[in-house]
Write a protein that holds these residues in place. Sequence first.
Motif, PDB file in Angstrom:
ATOM      1  N   ILE A 158      -8.201  13.425 -19.552  1.00  0.00           N
ATOM      2  CA  ILE A 158      -7.584  14.583 -18.529  1.00  0.00           C
ATOM      3  C   ILE A 158      -7.721  14.436 -17.380  1.00  0.00           C
ATOM      4  O   ILE A 158      -7.017  14.558 -16.415  1.00  0.00           O
ATOM      5  N   LYS A 159      -8.973  14.102 -16.859  1.00  0.00           N
ATOM      6  CA  LYS A 159      -9.546  13.628 -15.617  1.00  0.00           C
ATOM      7  C   LYS A 159      -8.655  12.653 -14.939  1.00  0.00           C
ATOM      8  O   LYS A 159      -8.051  12.881 -13.712  1.00  0.00           O
ATOM      9  N   ALA A 160      -8.425  11.650 -15.436  1.00  0.00           N
ATOM     10  CA  ALA A 160      -7.689  10.286 -15.194  1.00  0.00           C
ATOM     11  C   ALA A 160      -6.374  10.725 -14.900  1.00  0.00           C
ATOM     12  O   ALA A 160      -5.500  10.452 -13.840  1.00  0.00           O
ATOM     13  N   ALA A 161      -5.730  11.450 -16.025  1.00  0.00           N
ATOM     14  CA  ALA A 161      -4.367  12.010 -15.713  1.00  0.00           C
ATOM     15  C   ALA A 161      -4.094  12.747 -14.700  1.00  0.00           C
ATOM     16  O   ALA A 161      -3.189  12.978 -13.746  1.00  0.00           O
ATOM     17  N   GLY A 162      -5.129  13.784 -14.343  1.00  0.00           N
ATOM     18  CA  GLY A 162      -5.033  14.883 -13.205  1.00  0.00           C
ATOM     19  C   GLY A 162      -4.986  14.151 -12.142  1.00  0.00           C
ATOM     20  O   GLY A 162      -4.104  14.111 -11.351  1.00  0.00           O
ATOM     21  N   GLU A 163      -5.820  13.132 -11.927  1.00  0.00           N
ATOM     22  CA  GLU A 163      -5.744  12.110 -10.537  1.00  0.00           C
ATOM     23  C   GLU A 163      -4.638  11.594 -10.505  1.00  0.00           C
ATOM     24  O   GLU A 163      -4.270  11.343  -9.231  1.00  0.00           O
ATOM     25  N   ALA A 164      -3.975  10.912 -11.541  1.00  0.00           N
ATOM     26  CA  ALA A 164      -2.578  10.260 -11.233  1.00  0.00           C
ATOM     27  C   ALA A 164      -1.597  11.224 -10.897  1.00  0.00           C
ATOM     28  O   ALA A 164      -0.316  10.890 -10.539  1.00  0.00           O
ATOM     29  N   LEU A 165      -1.829  12.433 -10.772  1.00  0.00           N
ATOM     30  CA  LEU A 165      -0.701  13.395 -10.364  1.00  0.00           C
ATOM     31  C   LEU A 165      -0.667  13.376  -8.798  1.00  0.00           C
ATOM     32  O   LEU A 165       0.351  13.608  -8.085  1.00  0.00           O
ATOM     33  N   SER A 166      -1.762  12.914  -8.184  1.00  0.00           N
ATOM     34  CA  SER A 166      -1.838  12.723  -6.668  1.00  0.00           C
ATOM     35  C   SER A 166      -2.290  11.584  -6.160  1.00  0.00           C
ATOM     36  O   SER A 166      -2.077  11.324  -4.907  1.00  0.00           O
ATOM     37  N   LYS A 167      -2.526  10.766  -7.026  1.00  0.00           N
ATOM     38  CA  LYS A 167      -2.557   9.286  -6.349  1.00  0.00           C
ATOM     39  C   LYS A 167      -2.015   8.120  -6.938  1.00  0.00           C
ATOM     40  O   LYS A 167      -1.451   8.625  -8.090  1.00  0.00           O
ATOM     41  N   PRO A 168      -1.714   6.934  -6.437  1.00  0.00           N
ATOM     42  CA  PRO A 168      -0.908   5.800  -7.199  1.00  0.00           C
ATOM     43  C   PRO A 168      -1.703   5.645  -8.323  1.00  0.00           C
ATOM     44  O   PRO A 168      -2.911   5.700  -8.426  1.00  0.00           O
ATOM     45  N   PHE A 169      -0.883   5.232  -9.539  1.00  0.00           N
ATOM     46  CA  PHE A 169      -1.398   5.130 -10.659  1.00  0.00           C
ATOM     47  C   PHE A 169      -2.745   3.908 -10.621  1.00  0.00           C
ATOM     48  O   PHE A 169      -3.420   3.812 -11.306  1.00  0.00           O
ATOM     49  N   ASN A 170      -2.164   3.048  -9.758  1.00  0.00           N
ATOM     50  CA  ASN A 170      -2.999   1.725  -9.562  1.00  0.00           C
ATOM     51  C   ASN A 170      -4.336   1.984  -9.325  1.00  0.00           C
ATOM     52  O   ASN A 170      -5.351   1.385  -9.633  1.00  0.00           O
ATOM     53  N   GLU A 171      -4.329   2.967  -8.254  1.00  0.00           N
ATOM     54  CA  GLU A 171      -5.806   3.288  -7.820  1.00  0.00           C
ATOM     55  C   GLU A 171      -6.555   4.051  -8.800  1.00  0.00           C
ATOM     56  O   GLU A 171      -7.782   3.921  -9.080  1.00  0.00           O
ATOM     57  N   VAL A 172      -5.997   4.992  -9.623  1.00  0.00           N
ATOM     58  CA  VAL A 172      -6.547   5.458 -10.808  1.00  0.00           C
ATOM     59  C   VAL A 172      -6.920   4.558 -11.961  1.00  0.00           C
ATOM     60  O   VAL A 172      -8.058   4.760 -12.293  1.00  0.00           O
ATOM     61  N   TYR A 173      -6.103   3.574 -12.161  1.00  0.00           N
ATOM     62  CA  TYR A 173      -6.363   2.618 -13.229  1.00  0.00           C
ATOM     63  C   TYR A 173      -7.790   1.782 -12.609  1.00  0.00           C
ATOM     64  O   TYR A 173      -8.638   1.634 -13.409  1.00  0.00           O
ATOM     65  N   ASP A 174      -7.712   1.393 -11.189  1.00  0.00           N
ATOM     66  CA  ASP A 174      -8.929   0.542 -10.977  1.00  0.00           C
ATOM     67  C   ASP A 174     -10.213   1.340 -10.704  1.00  0.00           C
ATOM     68  O   ASP A 174     -11.457   1.037 -11.209  1.00  0.00           O
ATOM     69  N   ALA A 175      -9.956   2.571 -10.710  1.00  0.00           N
ATOM     70  CA  ALA A 175     -11.108   3.560 -10.436  1.00  0.00           C
ATOM     71  C   ALA A 175     -11.757   3.828 -11.909  1.00  0.00           C
ATOM     72  O   ALA A 175     -13.133   4.071 -11.966  1.00  0.00           O
ATOM     73  N   TRP A 176     -10.928   4.011 -13.064  1.00  0.00           N
ATOM     74  CA  TRP A 176     -11.471   4.266 -14.337  1.00  0.00           C
ATOM     75  C   TRP A 176     -11.346   3.123 -15.210  1.00  0.00           C
ATOM     76  O   TRP A 176     -11.949   3.202 -16.466  1.00  0.00           O
TER      77      TRP A 176
END
Length: 298
Positions: A158-176
């Motif tokens: 849920i946290k990762a999906a939430g971050e993807a609402l406001s950030k590019p997915f590649n940034e969320v992908y790298d972070a998680w």
Amino acid sequence: MTRKFHTSLLLACSAALALAACGERASNSSALPGDLPAFETVNGQAVPQMLLDLLAKERNLDLAQPEQRARAVLELTDYILLEQAAKAGDYAKDPNFSAEVEINRLRGIANATMGKFRDSAQVDDSVLMTEYQQQIAKAGTSEYDFSQLLFDKEDDAIKAAGEALSKPFNEVYDAWSKRAKQARAFQRVRPGQLPEALGKALQALKSGQTSVVPVKTEFGWHVIHVGAISPFVPPKFEDLKESIRETLLTQLSQQRLQKLRSEASVSTPESAVKAADAAKPSNSQSDSAGKPVDQPAN
């Protein structure tokens, strides 16, 4: 003509043990008829050509090629020599030896019987066409390139999906990616190849979109991002016809085996049940512990 061979220690000794057939039969321990054409004799024992043909087929060797024929002859001759050595040493008196021979004998009969089940099954072209059409319908009309973060815990997903609402997915992908159970990109995947819930979620997304709500499957919680979507052009029926036939023949043979299971009368002695219970670990462990997540299935 008599031949001499330098025998090597075979890693596949179980095949030779199966030929030994517990060492209790006559000089030719084979269950084959004694009047079959032989291609050689080993210490006076005739070796049927049929065995050489079968071994060559299993090893994908061409007996018309001298080098490949020599390999097949050497292997089969080694089996015969090891069988003869087992008889000479009276190894069948050892229960462990006899048990190993018997389990290989049973395995061989079981595999050959399943082969007979397949050979006796009939699958005509109309059945193959129906299966082909069902597979094409299930495959859908599109193939997807997508990336996913897979989590064991719903909260992390849920946290990762939430971050993807406001950030590019590649940034969320790298972070998680290091904290996820799996972080992986897939190419040209059809929804029908995925667990049902994940396939449906993929079809609901457009190129560039990320799932707002994590998708739950037996593997965990998925956060997916769709890249390219391409039209799926299915192979022609003639190209898939034989592979579909093989699949259906395998299914039919498995159905015959299942019928044998359902009709069999099997009882377990109480002593065996107690022994099995005693062998169970005291603390149950999850079957899924340590298993790699390897999906989607092709």
